[in-house]
Motif scaffolding. Structure first.
Motif, short mmCIF file in Angstrom:
data_model
loop_
_atom_site.label_atom_id
_atom_site.label_comp_id
_atom_site.label_asym_id
_atom_site.label_seq_id
_atom_site.Cartn_x
_atom_site.Cartn_y
_atom_site.Cartn_z
N ARG A 126 1.56 -1.40 0.09
CA ARG A 126 0.54 -0.15 -0.17
C ARG A 126 0.75 0.94 -0.06
NH1 ARG A 126 -4.77 -1.84 0.21
NH2 ARG A 126 -5.92 -2.62 1.45
N ASN A 127 1.72 0.91 0.71
CA ASN A 127 2.58 1.99 0.42
C ASN A 127 4.34 3.17 -0.47
OD1 ASN A 127 4.44 0.18 0.80
ND2 ASN A 127 5.83 1.24 2.33
N VAL A 129 1.81 1.79 -3.63
CA VAL A 129 0.82 2.74 -4.63
C VAL A 129 0.39 4.10 -3.76
CG1 VAL A 129 -1.36 2.73 -4.99
CG2 VAL A 129 -0.21 0.40 -4.56
N ILE A 130 0.10 4.42 -1.95
CA ILE A 130 0.22 5.88 -2.13
C ILE A 130 1.06 6.30 -2.49
CG2 ILE A 130 0.29 6.99 0.29
CD1 ILE A 130 -1.16 4.78 1.69
N LEU A 175 -5.34 7.29 -1.36
CA LEU A 175 -5.45 6.23 -0.03
C LEU A 175 -6.86 5.81 -1.48
CD1 LEU A 175 -5.49 9.03 2.46
CD2 LEU A 175 -4.35 6.95 2.43
N ALA A 178 -4.33 2.97 -2.91
CA ALA A 178 -3.93 2.53 -2.37
C ALA A 178 -5.69 1.42 -1.90
CB ALA A 178 -3.74 3.32 -1.40
N TYR A 179 -5.90 1.44 -1.30
CA TYR A 179 -7.02 0.66 -0.78
C TYR A 179 -7.99 0.00 -2.15
CZ TYR A 179 -11.62 -0.25 1.20
OH TYR A 179 -12.68 -1.33 2.08
N TRP A 181 -6.35 -1.18 -5.08
CA TRP A 181 -4.88 -1.71 -5.76
C TRP A 181 -5.39 -2.85 -5.93
CZ3 TRP A 181 -2.14 0.52 -9.12
CH2 TRP A 181 -1.06 0.29 -9.61
N HIS A 183 -5.28 -6.79 -5.92
CA HIS A 183 -5.02 -7.58 -4.72
C HIS A 183 -5.25 -9.91 -5.96
CE1 HIS A 183 -2.76 -5.15 -2.34
NE2 HIS A 183 -3.92 -4.10 -2.30
#
Length: 184
Positions: A126-127, A129-130, A175, A178-179, A181, A183
């Protein structure tokens, strides 16, 4: 890219809503364009002189040679120097501007998805992607603002406040991406 349409559209909607709140419900931008004390006189004076909607500069030399002429130099010294955008008269509606703003948000977020999607794999942290989504969207929202203050003397306070807005939009975009993205 097909896996990123939801974050593209959702971040566009969220930024659109936040920008509406910032500009309509908060006092943050209320002082951006102060009212002229003699507004009616200025409008009455300009109405017969302006040929139509557009961007104007006064004084405006016809060429580089005229810029060096004594007459032009005297005009500049006498002032005022004005750069203005004239919009059509008639009923006020922001429909056109709001539609264009939303289209712009979608374009920005397509670019964010393109860069992040090529730099990161599905299941990326996530970091990461952020970092990618935030930086690309901040650059898209903020970088051109500074040129207006540098070249056209737009108020630095407006540019600073709009840059803070851009940072808020970038955080929302980062955000959201990231949320949502992908998976596997």
């Amino acid at each position: 890219m097909s896996a990123l349409w939801l974050p593209i559209l959702l971040s566009s909607v969220l930024v659109f809503v936040m920008s509406s709140i910032i500009h309509m419900a908060s006092p943050w931008h209320k002082s951006d364009y102060p009212k002229l004390a003699n507004e009616d006189q200025v409008m009455d004076a300009l109405r017969p002189l302006v040929t139509g909607p557009g961007d104007y500069m006064v004084p405006r030399p016809a060429n580089m040679a005229e810029m060096k002429s004594a007459e032009f130099i005297a005009k500049v010294a006498r002032g005022p120097r004005v750069i203005m955008t004239v919009t059509p008269g008639g009923p006020m509606s922001m429909s056109r501007e709001l539609v264009l703003w939303f289209v712009y948000l979608i374009v920005v977020n397509i670019l964010v998805a393109y860069v992040a999607g090529h730099a990161l794999l599905p299941n990326a942290p996530r970091n990461a992607v952020i970092r990618f989504a935030g930086l690309v969207s901040f650059i898209a929202y903020a970088s051109a603002l500074w040129q207006l203050s540098i070249w056209y003397r737009r108020s630095w306070s407006i540019t600073f406040k709009s840059t803070v807005d851009s940072l808020i939009y970038a955080v929302i975009t980062a955000l959201t991406f990231a949320y949502l993205w992908p998976h596997t």
